[in-house]
Structure formats: structure tokens, C-alpha cells
Design an enzyme around this catalytic site. Sequence first.
Site: not given
Length: 88
Positions: A14-16, A18
Amino acid sequence: MVERRVTVASKVGLHARPAALVAKTAAAQQVQVTIAKDGHDAVAAGSVLNLMTLAAGHGDEVLISAEGEGAQAAVDTVADLVASDLDG
């Protein structure tokens, strides 16, 4: 309260991108959606910064929850997104 556990499918977690997609979708729900990773407090899923502080990586299990009218639909919408590959 409606809760659903899902596994983060995106290879970057759950980075950038997404995180941005999940936050936008969560913020659009009629109830507040929260997300938690084991060992961490639940955070508002409508905030990219909050999602990134979870440090939820690929394969990690998260708990998505909401309360109130429309909670089931909100949780399902966000959970389905988290459980899909958002790396595209």
C-alpha cells in the site's frame, strides 16, 4: 461494525499508486473506512499518508472496517481493491 480481512495483492504494497487509489476509493464512501495491520492502530483509509504509515507490504493481511448505514458496501469496495493487483 463490519470488518473484513484481506491480503494486500499489489507487489509494492500500500505505497505510492496503490495507496492513492485505495485512499480515493475509501474517501468516496458514505461512511468512514478504517484499515489496520496487525500490531498497528487502525487508520482512516481515505488518507494516502495514513495508508503509507501502516507499511503494509505485498502479502500482508489487513483488517478493513466501517460502521453505519452502507458499511458493508464500503468495506467490500475497499477490500476488493486492496485484494486486487493495483500495480498496472
